[in-house]
Design a protein around this motif. Structure first.
Motif, PDB file in Angstrom:
ATOM      1  N   SER A  70       0.862  -1.161   0.064  1.00 10.28           N
ATOM      2  CA  SER A  70      -0.027  -0.080   0.027  1.00 10.28           C
ATOM      3  C   SER A  70       0.803   1.289  -0.098  1.00 10.28           C
ATOM      4  O   SER A  70       0.343   2.333  -0.621  1.00 10.28           O
ATOM      5  CB  SER A  70      -0.849   0.178   1.148  1.00 10.28           C
ATOM      6  N   ARG A  82      -6.785   0.537  -7.012  1.00  9.99           N
ATOM      7  CA  ARG A  82      -7.485   0.167  -5.724  1.00  9.99           C
ATOM      8  C   ARG A  82      -7.887  -1.434  -5.947  1.00  9.99           C
ATOM      9  O   ARG A  82      -7.948  -2.034  -4.960  1.00  9.99           O
ATOM     10  CB  ARG A  82      -8.699   0.957  -5.450  1.00  9.99           C
ATOM     11  N   GLU A 122       0.768   4.216  -2.815  1.00  9.19           N
ATOM     12  CA  GLU A 122       0.680   5.535  -2.634  1.00  9.19           C
ATOM     13  C   GLU A 122       2.027   6.451  -3.093  1.00  9.19           C
ATOM     14  O   GLU A 122       1.605   7.581  -3.651  1.00  9.19           O
ATOM     15  CB  GLU A 122       0.734   5.623  -0.947  1.00  9.19           C
ATOM     16  N   ASP A 138       1.499   9.351  -5.640  1.00  7.78           N
ATOM     17  CA  ASP A 138       2.044  10.868  -5.388  1.00  7.78           C
ATOM     18  C   ASP A 138       2.861  11.451  -6.338  1.00  7.78           C
ATOM     19  O   ASP A 138       3.139  12.526  -6.677  1.00  7.78           O
ATOM     20  CB  ASP A 138       2.738  10.766  -4.020  1.00  7.78           C
TER      21      ASP A 138
END
Length: 255
Positions: A191, A223, A195, A199
């Motif tokens: 995870s 997701r 991220e 980003d």
């Protein structure tokens, strides 16, 4: 080979994808497997229409990604081979003895004209010598084996044409076989990597090596993949159930 089937008993297909950029200069990202040598030559002849192929970029030196490198270099002897710089086994794959070779690291760029390419660290690799790619003007992420999935017999469709249930089923079938290390990893780390990827990049298109292109709601699909990876990582590992190449044979659909 026997086709694997879904939970509903429907056949599942796998695809090998290669991506051609035709701009002021031309670049082919991945090259299909040797079994598709005649197809890729005919596709390139038709699309390029006597233009030269300037770059042949490979994500990693596996047969279904780099299997036609030397045949293509014979056909386009002035092309530059673009390969991941990471690793010290390039000689094992015949990469270090081609006339024109460019080694790329994450964050390196290559502009073809309008298309502006950036080479991306492989957040979820399946090989030590591995690179992803991002095209800035389209915000397109070429994430190789990650985001891959198996699909039904309707091969020439886009991801949004499939139901969420079918996609998750296809993702799990593919990841379980192609990225078996997922069952050993911490989902906290997975995870965190997702991220970090989101980003740094905001993909509007996801172009996997194995599976249809994702043109709509790319974050939702990411997701979905995160959910699938979590399910796989939570399984109890039974070596007796390890898939064999026969049980997981694919009908390959070069796209």
């Amino acid at each position: 080979m026997r086709e694997p089937t879904s939970g509903s008993g429907d056949p599942l297909h796998g695809s090998d994808n290669a991506y051609l950029f035709a701009d002021e200069e031309t670049l082919l990202f991945d090259t299909f497997s040797p079994a598709s040598a005649n197809k890729i030559h005919s596709y390139l002849d038709e699309i390029l229409d006597d233009r030269e192929l300037d770059y042949i970029a490979i994500s990693h030196p596996e047969p279904n990604h780099a299997g036609n490198v030397h045949r293509l270099l014979d056909a386009y002897p002035d092309a530059t081979l673009v390969v991941p710089a990471r690793g010290n086994e390039h000689h094992l794959y015949g990469i270090d003895d081609v006339p024109h070779v460019r080694y790329v690291n994450p964050r390196d760029s290559l502009t073809l004209g309008t298309f502006d390419l950036e080479f991306v660290p492989p957040y979820f690799p399946d090989h030590g010598m591995h690179i992803w790619m991002y095209e800035r003007t389209m915000s397109a992420l070429f994430c190789v084996d990650w985001m891959g999935y198996r699909h039904g017999t309707d091969c020439l469709r886009f991801a949004e044409d499939f139901s969420e249930t079918k996609l998750k089923e296809g993702m799990e079938a593919f990841v379980s076989f192609a990225l078996p290390w997922v069952q050993h990893v911490s989902m906290d780390r997975v995870s965190a990597a997702i991220e970090h990827l989101l980003d740094g990049y905001s993909p509007e298109i996801i172009a996997p090596a194995h599976g249809q292109i994702i043109r709509e709601r790319p974050r939702e699909y990411i997701r979905l993949m995160e959910e699938v990876m979590a399910r796989i990582s939570e399984r109890e590992i039974d070596p007796a159930e390890w898939p064999t190449s026969d049980a997981d044979g694919l009908t390959e659909d070069p796209e």
